[in-house]
Design an enzyme around this catalytic site. Structure first.
Site, PDB file in Angstrom:
ATOM      1  N   LYS A 142     -15.503  21.187  42.376  1.00  0.00           N
ATOM      2  CA  LYS A 142     -16.766  20.518  43.063  1.00  0.00           C
ATOM      3  C   LYS A 142     -17.033  20.505  44.448  1.00  0.00           C
ATOM      4  O   LYS A 142     -18.349  20.428  44.373  1.00  0.00           O
ATOM      5  CB  LYS A 142     -16.379  18.917  43.237  1.00  0.00           C
ATOM      6  CG  LYS A 142     -16.016  18.406  42.023  1.00  0.00           C
ATOM      7  CD  LYS A 142     -16.704  17.864  40.830  1.00  0.00           C
ATOM      8  CE  LYS A 142     -15.490  18.081  39.756  1.00  0.00           C
ATOM      9  NZ  LYS A 142     -16.141  18.868  38.602  1.00  0.00           N
ATOM     10  N   GLU A 172     -17.701  12.014  51.860  1.00  0.00           N
ATOM     11  CA  GLU A 172     -19.363  12.104  51.518  1.00  0.00           C
ATOM     12  C   GLU A 172     -19.661  10.302  51.329  1.00  0.00           C
ATOM     13  O   GLU A 172     -18.535   9.629  51.824  1.00  0.00           O
ATOM     14  CB  GLU A 172     -19.931  12.332  49.933  1.00  0.00           C
ATOM     15  CG  GLU A 172     -19.461  13.519  49.524  1.00  0.00           C
ATOM     16  CD  GLU A 172     -20.493  13.530  47.723  1.00  0.00           C
ATOM     17  OE1 GLU A 172     -20.522  11.736  47.648  1.00  0.00           O
ATOM     18  OE2 GLU A 172     -20.151  14.932  47.167  1.00  0.00           O
ATOM     19  N   HIS A 221     -15.335   4.142  35.504  1.00  0.00           N
ATOM     20  CA  HIS A 221     -15.889   5.684  35.065  1.00  0.00           C
ATOM     21  C   HIS A 221     -15.397   5.923  33.595  1.00  0.00           C
ATOM     22  O   HIS A 221     -15.756   7.272  33.060  1.00  0.00           O
ATOM     23  CB  HIS A 221     -15.197   6.679  36.057  1.00  0.00           C
ATOM     24  CG  HIS A 221     -15.131   6.550  37.294  1.00  0.00           C
ATOM     25  ND1 HIS A 221     -16.370   6.845  38.117  1.00  0.00           N
ATOM     26  CD2 HIS A 221     -14.256   5.787  38.178  1.00  0.00           C
ATOM     27  CE1 HIS A 221     -15.711   6.599  39.269  1.00  0.00           C
ATOM     28  NE2 HIS A 221     -15.259   6.525  39.396  1.00  0.00           N
ATOM     29  N   ARG A 260     -19.707  21.581  28.884  1.00  0.00           N
ATOM     30  CA  ARG A 260     -19.150  20.613  27.696  1.00  0.00           C
ATOM     31  C   ARG A 260     -20.486  20.046  26.509  1.00  0.00           C
ATOM     32  O   ARG A 260     -21.525  19.627  28.005  1.00  0.00           O
ATOM     33  CB  ARG A 260     -18.501  20.354  28.395  1.00  0.00           C
ATOM     34  CG  ARG A 260     -18.579  18.859  28.698  1.00  0.00           C
ATOM     35  CD  ARG A 260     -17.629  17.949  28.313  1.00  0.00           C
ATOM     36  NE  ARG A 260     -17.198  16.361  28.785  1.00  0.00           N
ATOM     37  CZ  ARG A 260     -17.588  16.445  30.133  1.00  0.00           C
ATOM     38  NH1 ARG A 260     -16.936  17.286  31.229  1.00  0.00           N
ATOM     39  NH2 ARG A 260     -17.663  14.768  30.159  1.00  0.00           N
TER      40      ARG A 260
HETATM   41  C1  MV4 Z   1     -20.889   8.652  44.084  1.00  0.00           C
HETATM   42  C2  MV4 Z   1     -21.054   7.397  43.669  1.00  0.00           C
HETATM   43  C3  MV4 Z   1     -21.004   7.063  45.303  1.00  0.00           C
HETATM   44  N1  MV4 Z   1     -21.853   8.081  46.254  1.00  0.00           N
HETATM   45  N2  MV4 Z   1     -19.693   9.943  45.285  1.00  0.00           N
HETATM   46  C4  MV4 Z   1     -18.613   8.631  39.749  1.00  0.00           C
HETATM   47  C5  MV4 Z   1     -18.476   9.828  38.477  1.00  0.00           C
HETATM   48  C6  MV4 Z   1     -18.058  11.296  39.491  1.00  0.00           C
HETATM   49  N3  MV4 Z   1     -19.262  12.223  38.697  1.00  0.00           N
HETATM   50  C7  MV4 Z   1     -18.779  10.668  40.981  1.00  0.00           C
HETATM   51  N4  MV4 Z   1     -19.218   9.294  40.903  1.00  0.00           N
HETATM   52  C8  MV4 Z   1     -19.582   8.970  41.767  1.00  0.00           C
HETATM   53  N5  MV4 Z   1     -19.472   9.318  42.844  1.00  0.00           N
HETATM   54  C9  MV4 Z   1     -21.071   9.324  45.942  1.00  0.00           C
HETATM   55  N6  MV4 Z   1     -20.854   9.657  47.171  1.00  0.00           N
HETATM   56  C10 MV4 Z   1     -20.897   6.379  42.659  1.00  0.00           C
HETATM   57  C11 MV4 Z   1     -20.551   7.587  41.704  1.00  0.00           C
HETATM   58  C12 MV4 Z   1     -20.405   6.634  40.564  1.00  0.00           C
HETATM   59  C13 MV4 Z   1     -19.863   5.336  40.008  1.00  0.00           C
HETATM   60  C14 MV4 Z   1     -18.863   4.956  41.139  1.00  0.00           C
HETATM   61  C15 MV4 Z   1     -18.303   3.875  41.826  1.00  0.00           C
HETATM   62  C16 MV4 Z   1     -18.441   2.965  40.281  1.00  0.00           C
HETATM   63  C17 MV4 Z   1     -19.170   3.512  39.001  1.00  0.00           C
HETATM   64  C18 MV4 Z   1     -19.663   4.657  39.108  1.00  0.00           C
HETATM   65  C19 MV4 Z   1     -20.098   4.904  37.763  1.00  0.00           C
HETATM   66  C20 MV4 Z   1     -20.822   6.045  38.345  1.00  0.00           C
HETATM   67  C21 MV4 Z   1     -21.498   7.259  39.077  1.00  0.00           C
END
Ligand code: MV4
Length: 494
Positions: free
Chosen positions: A115, A199, A234, A291
């Site tokens: 990442k 972040e 997630h 993918r």
């Molecule tokens: C985040 C975020 C909020 N702020 N990053 C979750 C999956 C991964 N791809 C990155 N994700 C997230 N990153 C920052 N800086 C929110 C998510 C997020 C998420 C967080 C809590 C509960 C459900 C979520 C669903 C999608 C993404």
């Protein structure tokens, strides 16, 4: 390419092999001892057992899979999703064996797997990122300084994580030291890489992803977005395309951004660029999934493009035959992931034998599954039974069709997320489109499903009582007839 090995199982193995057959390509299935009688094994032209059920003794045995491929004269390997799909070493070994890996090149998998490397490259190319650090951070004092600058809450993420793995929310500065320490040691033990970064935590975003296709001649296109905000821990549960909040301008901007992300890692094949969307207007690049994704069918339905076919054409070295201008969004598609989980019981796995398994049919309904009636759901793998996908001329039609299809879907032998789907699709927040990634936490009360269950149980009890009564009244009837009647009643209500 005349023969493809599908290094996967379940619905995605079936999905890939169907397109192979349409293209006149022979298929090779691999399977574990738990999947001997699985549909993907029977569907394939040839099938080879890899070993015992556990993934690390079967579907994760890259070298064994490559040996099988060589022996059977396979020209391409499709990894599906999960298992070896994002394993750069496997992709390289496949290529080194003289076989085409149907996916991106190892360096793209590697770069997006880190990442931090992905963020660094994105930043250098003016891709919008969530405010935070683009480098690994260890020093607690520096972490504190940065966290105070960007403001709490913050999120600590593991560089080797992704998909929500290795994430920690820190609400206030007093918790930072301890959480940093935990995050680093967790990342070290889970991924063998302790690098973490910070972040700003976007508290109520939407999760929007863009599908891209890139060929080996430098052409990259996007196939619009998927809205994936309805998740629990997630794990996505409901996905749709298009998103109802994107304006054409925002869609173009995010699409262009996704194309640039693909270009900067020299991407080849089908990939997905994930974004967070804040206040329905500001978007940030999160990560790229290298993918074919579980939810790819909703994109297929609104774009009319068979993504697996495109993957294969690209792997053959062909030029993309579709140009961006050729594409437009037609109608609306929804996907519900049907898991063998109990939504009333904190979504605990509910594995068992599919004593009844009847899928819905009719206009606008697609079921991608890898199960049949009578099969056991193995405990060794992801508990997803199927993906129920509906298509309509607009969102309302797609929703109504999904509710109808859920009603027609009959599964006995385990609990499933089907009733949860009904709950979501009837909820005002979902119907109005006023939701974000907190939907499940905010709006889902398992009691709502329990009450539905109670109503059904009550009705069943009343009917059973009624049937017993009418049996008694016909006391002149013969014993045989009575036995038959009660047997029927028992079957009907069991
Ligand atoms: C985040 C975020 C909020 N702020 N990053 C979750 C999956 C991964 N791809 C990155 N994700 C997230 N990153 C920052 N800086 C929110 C998510 C997020 C998420 C967080 C809590 C509960 C459900 C979520 C669903 C999608 C993404």
């Amino acid at each position: 390419m005349k023969k493809i090995l599908v290094a996967n199982r379940g619905e995605i193995a079936m999905r890939v092999m169907r397109t192979c057959r349409e293209m006149g390509i022979k298929t090779v299935a691999v399977y574990s001892e738990a999947d001997r009688n699985a549909p993907h094994v029977r569907y394939a032209d040839e099938a080879v057992c890899l070993g015992p059920p556990a993934s690390n003794q079967s579907y994760l045995l890259g070298e064994k899979i490559i040996a099988v491929a060589k022996e059977l004269g396979v020209e391409g390997i499709h990894p599906g999703y999960g298992f070896l799909s994002e394993n750069a070493t496997f992709a390289k070994q496949v290529t080194d064996a003289g076989i085409t890996f149907i996916g991106p090149k190892p360096h793209a998998i590697e770069m997006m797997g880190s990442k931090l490397a992905a963020k660094e490259a994105a930043k250098a190319n003016d891709i919008p990122l969530v405010p935070g650090t683009e480098e690994a951070i260890e020093d607690p004092e520096l972490a504190k300084k940065i966290a105070l600058e960007i403001g709490f809450p913050i999120l600590i993420k593991a560089s080797a994580g992704g998909g929500g793995k290795g994430m920690r929310v820190v609400e206030k500065v007093e918790e930072l030291d301890e959480q940093m320490e935990r995050a680093i040691s967790e990342a070290q033990s889970a991924f063998g890489d302790g690098s973490v970064f910070i972040e700003k935590y976007v508290t109520s975003p939407r999760h929007i992803e863009i599908q891209v296709l890139a060929d080996t001649h430098g052409n990259v296109i996007h196939l619009f977005e998927r809205e994936c905000s309805i998740q629990r821990r997630h794990q996505k549960v409901v996905e749709e395309a298009p998103s109802i909040v994107l304006t054409p301008e925002l869609r173009d901007a995010m699409g262009a951004c996704a194309v640039r992300v693909a270009q900067l890692c020299d991407y080849v094949g089908a990939g997905t660029v994930e974004f967070l969307l804040e206040n329905n207007k500001t978007f940030y690049f999160l990560e790229m999934n290298t993918r074919l994704q579980v939810e790819h069918p909703v994109t297929e339905l609104i774009s009319g493009v068979d993504l697996v076919k495109q993957q294969i054409l690209i792997a053959r070295g062909e030029k993309l035959s579709i140009q961006q201008e050729d594409l437009s969004i037609q109608g609306h598609a929804l996907e519900l992931r049907v898991y063998a989980e109990d939504p009333v019981n904190n979504f605990l796995p509910s594995i068992g034998n599919l004593s009844t398994y009847k899928i819905p049919k009719g206009t606008g309904v697609r079921v991608d599954d890898g199960f049949e009636e009578g099969m056991d759901i193995p405990i060794y793998y992801d508990p997803m039974i199927s993906k129920l996908i509906t298509y309509g001329k607009d969102r309302q039609e797609a929703i109504q069709r999904m509710l109808r299809a859920i009603e027609e879907y009959h599964i006995d032998g385990c609990e499933t997320t089907l009733p949860f789907g009904t709950y979501v699709l009837q909820h005002d927040a979902f119907v109005s489109g006023n939701f974000d990634t907190n939907f499940v936490k905010k709006h889902f009360d398992p009691n709502a499903l329990v009450q539905e269950d109670d109503k059904e149980a009550e009705l069943a009890a009343k009917l059973a009582a009624y049937l017993m009564n009418s049996n008694k009244q016909q006391s002149t009837a013969t014993t045989t007839q009575n036995t038959q009647k009660s047997k029927w009643a028992a079957r009907k209500w069991s």
